[in-house]
Design a protein around this motif. Structure first.
Motif, PDB file in Angstrom:
ATOM      1  N   LEU A   1      11.774 -75.956  13.118  1.00 60.66           N
ATOM      2  CA  LEU A   1      12.609 -75.958  14.306  1.00 60.66           C
ATOM      3  C   LEU A   1      13.906 -75.465  14.296  1.00 60.66           C
ATOM      4  CD1 LEU A   1      11.738 -79.538  15.852  1.00 60.66           C
ATOM      5  CD2 LEU A   1      10.761 -77.302  16.585  1.00 60.66           C
ATOM      6  N   ALA A   2      14.454 -74.353  14.717  1.00 60.14           N
ATOM      7  CA  ALA A   2      15.824 -73.877  14.818  1.00 60.14           C
ATOM      8  C   ALA A   2      16.322 -74.542  15.919  1.00 60.14           C
ATOM      9  CB  ALA A   2      15.804 -72.370  14.821  1.00 60.14           C
ATOM     10  N   VAL A   3      17.597 -75.077  15.702  1.00 63.00           N
ATOM     11  CA  VAL A   3      18.378 -75.787  16.709  1.00 63.00           C
ATOM     12  C   VAL A   3      19.713 -74.999  16.964  1.00 63.00           C
ATOM     13  CG1 VAL A   3      18.945 -78.037  17.626  1.00 63.00           C
ATOM     14  CG2 VAL A   3      17.222 -78.207  15.728  1.00 63.00           C
ATOM     15  N   PHE A   4      20.049 -74.667  18.197  1.00 61.43           N
ATOM     16  CA  PHE A   4      21.187 -74.107  18.562  1.00 61.43           C
ATOM     17  C   PHE A   4      21.997 -74.661  19.643  1.00 61.43           C
ATOM     18  CE2 PHE A   4      17.981 -71.100  17.512  1.00 61.43           C
ATOM     19  CZ  PHE A   4      18.537 -69.945  16.528  1.00 61.43           C
ATOM     20  N   CYS A   5      23.212 -74.387  19.478  1.00 56.45           N
ATOM     21  CA  CYS A   5      24.104 -74.891  20.746  1.00 56.45           C
ATOM     22  C   CYS A   5      24.368 -73.574  21.637  1.00 56.45           C
ATOM     23  CB  CYS A   5      25.174 -75.193  20.018  1.00 56.45           C
ATOM     24  SG  CYS A   5      26.856 -75.668  21.345  1.00 56.45           S
ATOM     25  N   ASP A   6      24.327 -73.973  22.765  1.00 58.13           N
ATOM     26  CA  ASP A   6      24.020 -72.836  23.862  1.00 58.13           C
ATOM     27  C   ASP A   6      25.828 -72.998  24.310  1.00 58.13           C
ATOM     28  OD1 ASP A   6      24.565 -71.067  26.089  1.00 58.13           O
ATOM     29  OD2 ASP A   6      22.785 -72.302  27.071  1.00 58.13           O
ATOM     30  N   GLU A   7      26.485 -72.509  23.690  1.00 58.68           N
ATOM     31  CA  GLU A   7      27.881 -72.014  23.962  1.00 58.68           C
ATOM     32  C   GLU A   7      28.549 -71.608  25.256  1.00 58.68           C
ATOM     33  OE1 GLU A   7      29.915 -71.131  20.410  1.00 58.68           O
ATOM     34  OE2 GLU A   7      29.280 -72.790  19.340  1.00 58.68           O
ATOM     35  N   ASP A   8      27.534 -71.034  25.929  1.00 60.70           N
ATOM     36  CA  ASP A   8      27.851 -70.499  27.435  1.00 60.70           C
ATOM     37  C   ASP A   8      27.207 -71.265  28.421  1.00 60.70           C
ATOM     38  OD1 ASP A   8      29.374 -68.352  26.663  1.00 60.70           O
ATOM     39  OD2 ASP A   8      27.845 -66.698  27.136  1.00 60.70           O
ATOM     40  N   THR A   9      26.761 -72.501  28.091  1.00 58.69           N
ATOM     41  CA  THR A   9      26.200 -73.308  29.132  1.00 58.69           C
ATOM     42  C   THR A   9      26.995 -73.906  30.147  1.00 58.69           C
ATOM     43  OG1 THR A   9      24.855 -75.418  29.572  1.00 58.69           O
ATOM     44  CG2 THR A   9      26.838 -75.471  27.854  1.00 58.69           C
ATOM     45  N   ALA A  10      26.724 -73.670  31.708  1.00 63.99           N
ATOM     46  CA  ALA A  10      27.626 -74.007  32.472  1.00 63.99           C
ATOM     47  C   ALA A  10      27.264 -75.771  32.982  1.00 63.99           C
ATOM     48  CB  ALA A  10      27.211 -73.204  33.887  1.00 63.99           C
ATOM     49  N   THR A  11      26.311 -76.003  32.199  1.00 60.24           N
ATOM     50  CA  THR A  11      26.103 -77.304  32.772  1.00 60.24           C
ATOM     51  C   THR A  11      27.074 -78.448  32.028  1.00 60.24           C
ATOM     52  OG1 THR A  11      23.721 -77.054  32.116  1.00 60.24           O
ATOM     53  CG2 THR A  11      24.191 -79.280  32.215  1.00 60.24           C
ATOM     54  N   GLY A  12      27.550 -79.259  33.083  1.00 59.01           N
ATOM     55  CA  GLY A  12      28.710 -80.101  32.514  1.00 59.01           C
ATOM     56  C   GLY A  12      29.852 -79.785  33.043  1.00 59.01           C
ATOM     57  N   HIS A  13      30.007 -78.551  33.501  1.00 58.29           N
ATOM     58  CA  HIS A  13      31.181 -77.755  34.301  1.00 58.29           C
ATOM     59  C   HIS A  13      32.572 -77.887  33.201  1.00 58.29           C
ATOM     60  CE1 HIS A  13      28.682 -77.978  37.839  1.00 58.29           C
ATOM     61  NE2 HIS A  13      28.315 -79.052  37.766  1.00 58.29           N
ATOM     62  N   GLY A  14      32.091 -77.831  31.904  1.00 56.17           N
ATOM     63  CA  GLY A  14      33.319 -77.663  30.842  1.00 56.17           C
ATOM     64  C   GLY A  14      34.193 -79.158  30.607  1.00 56.17           C
ATOM     65  N   LEU A  15      33.715 -80.176  31.304  1.00 59.78           N
ATOM     66  CA  LEU A  15      34.382 -81.531  31.143  1.00 59.78           C
ATOM     67  C   LEU A  15      33.988 -82.064  29.770  1.00 59.78           C
ATOM     68  CD1 LEU A  15      33.522 -84.520  33.669  1.00 59.78           C
ATOM     69  CD2 LEU A  15      33.834 -84.860  31.219  1.00 59.78           C
ATOM     70  N   GLY A  16      35.583 -82.326  29.334  1.00 58.76           N
ATOM     71  CA  GLY A  16      35.637 -83.023  27.981  1.00 58.76           C
ATOM     72  C   GLY A  16      35.677 -81.842  26.756  1.00 58.76           C
ATOM     73  N   ARG A  17      35.603 -80.603  26.937  1.00 57.04           N
ATOM     74  CA  ARG A  17      35.696 -79.882  25.813  1.00 57.04           C
ATOM     75  C   ARG A  17      36.942 -78.522  26.059  1.00 57.04           C
ATOM     76  NH1 ARG A  17      31.374 -75.655  27.798  1.00 57.04           N
ATOM     77  NH2 ARG A  17      30.237 -77.047  29.584  1.00 57.04           N
ATOM     78  N   THR A  18      37.904 -78.668  26.863  1.00 55.59           N
ATOM     79  CA  THR A  18      38.992 -77.766  27.030  1.00 55.59           C
ATOM     80  C   THR A  18      39.774 -77.886  25.842  1.00 55.59           C
ATOM     81  OG1 THR A  18      39.090 -78.172  29.653  1.00 55.59           O
ATOM     82  CG2 THR A  18      40.893 -77.405  28.487  1.00 55.59           C
ATOM     83  N   THR A  19      39.940 -78.903  25.384  1.00 52.88           N
ATOM     84  CA  THR A  19      40.947 -79.063  24.051  1.00 52.88           C
ATOM     85  C   THR A  19      40.093 -79.165  22.983  1.00 52.88           C
ATOM     86  OG1 THR A  19      41.102 -81.571  24.326  1.00 52.88           O
ATOM     87  CG2 THR A  19      42.855 -80.086  25.213  1.00 52.88           C
TER      88      THR A  19
ATOM     89  N   SER B   1      25.947 -86.307  25.213  1.00 52.11           N
ATOM     90  CA  SER B   1      26.578 -85.005  25.426  1.00 52.11           C
ATOM     91  C   SER B   1      27.865 -84.927  25.969  1.00 52.11           C
ATOM     92  CB  SER B   1      25.754 -83.799  25.687  1.00 52.11           C
ATOM     93  OG  SER B   1      25.321 -84.093  26.917  1.00 52.11           O
ATOM     94  N   VAL B   2      28.750 -84.038  25.501  1.00 49.36           N
ATOM     95  CA  VAL B   2      30.180 -84.232  26.185  1.00 49.36           C
ATOM     96  C   VAL B   2      29.948 -83.393  27.520  1.00 49.36           C
ATOM     97  CG1 VAL B   2      30.393 -81.690  25.375  1.00 49.36           C
ATOM     98  CG2 VAL B   2      32.577 -83.027  25.822  1.00 49.36           C
ATOM     99  N   GLY B   3      30.527 -83.849  28.398  1.00 54.41           N
ATOM    100  CA  GLY B   3      30.204 -83.824  29.706  1.00 54.41           C
ATOM    101  C   GLY B   3      28.992 -83.729  30.372  1.00 54.41           C
ATOM    102  N   ASN B   4      28.008 -84.430  29.798  1.00 60.81           N
ATOM    103  CA  ASN B   4      26.516 -84.409  30.026  1.00 60.81           C
ATOM    104  C   ASN B   4      26.162 -82.874  30.099  1.00 60.81           C
ATOM    105  OD1 ASN B   4      24.113 -85.644  30.678  1.00 60.81           O
ATOM    106  ND2 ASN B   4      24.458 -85.284  32.785  1.00 60.81           N
TER     107      ASN B   4
END
Length: 210
Positions: free
Chosen positions: A106-124, A47-50
């Motif tokens: 199973l419904a699978v979601f992306c938590d787009e507010d997650t603080a895990t990973g500190h935003g690494l790799g997804r700024t752009t 996963s991006v930025g773990n």
């Protein structure tokens, strides 16, 4: 360093080939420990930025399941109406979901507010969070297949309706709705190929040089 022999690589290739999207399920229940083992393997996905943004929700409540089925039926009818003549007839003959038969949803979601990973790799490329969830889905799918389970990915749904039905946080984006259970039948070829909807484009990945 871990080393994988030729026999393992051959078996792995066979697993990839037999992954398949399943729409016809037996009603047999799935053992809880087996399901949990597959989900545990899914957490090993990259996963991006773990950030590990995947959120798996098991849908067991009959009323909520019925709402999902209703959403599918609305979307499926609308999709069929978008085709003309023979293609529409071909579409309505397809079985595109095992929502009524599958013992596990199973419904699978992306938590787009997650603080895990500190935003690494997804700024752009913030969409990397959703792509990370897809890797977990694929890992779960292969793990399930290795245990004899089938998985069907249902995309003919209204995401907002599913989110509202399951009462998930507003920052969770629906990536997949999965039906899980034991297949009624086994086939080496994809169902859409077998029923004449679309042939495969050929073996091998085309590589574009620049």
């Amino acid at each position: 360093m871990v080393s994988f022999d030729a026999a393992f690589r051959e078996t792995l290739a066979e697993l990839f080939a037999w992954r398949r999207d399943v729409r016809r399920f037996r009603p047999d229940p799935v053992d809880e420990s087996l399901l949990r083992a597959c989900l545990d393997l899914a957490t090993l996905s990259p996963s991006v930025g773990n950030s590990q943004p995947w959120r798996f929700v098991r849908v067991s409540d009959p009323v909520r399941r019925a709402c999902v089925v209703a959403s599918f039926e609305r979307c499926n009818a609308e999709a069929a109406a978008g085709y003309e003549a023979e293609r529409r007839e071909a579409y309505v003959r397809l079985k595109l979901a095992g929502l009524r038969e599958a013992p596990v949803h199973l419904a699978v979601f992306c938590d787009e507010d997650t603080a895990t990973g500190h935003g690494l790799g997804r700024t752009t490329m913030p969409e990397m969070l959703r792509y990370s969830v897809v890797t977990a889905i694929q890992t779960f799918w292969l793990a399930a297949r290795a245990q004899g389970l089938g998985v069907g990915w249902v995309s003919i749904l209204e995401p907002d309706t599913v989110c509202e039905t399951l009462a998930v946080p507003c920052a969770w984006h629906l990536v997949a709705y999965l039906c899980v259970g034991y297949p009624v039948e086994e086939h080496a070829d994809p169902e859409l190929v077998r029923h004449g909807w679309q042939p495969r484009l050929g073996n091998g990945m085309p590589l574009i040089e620049r």
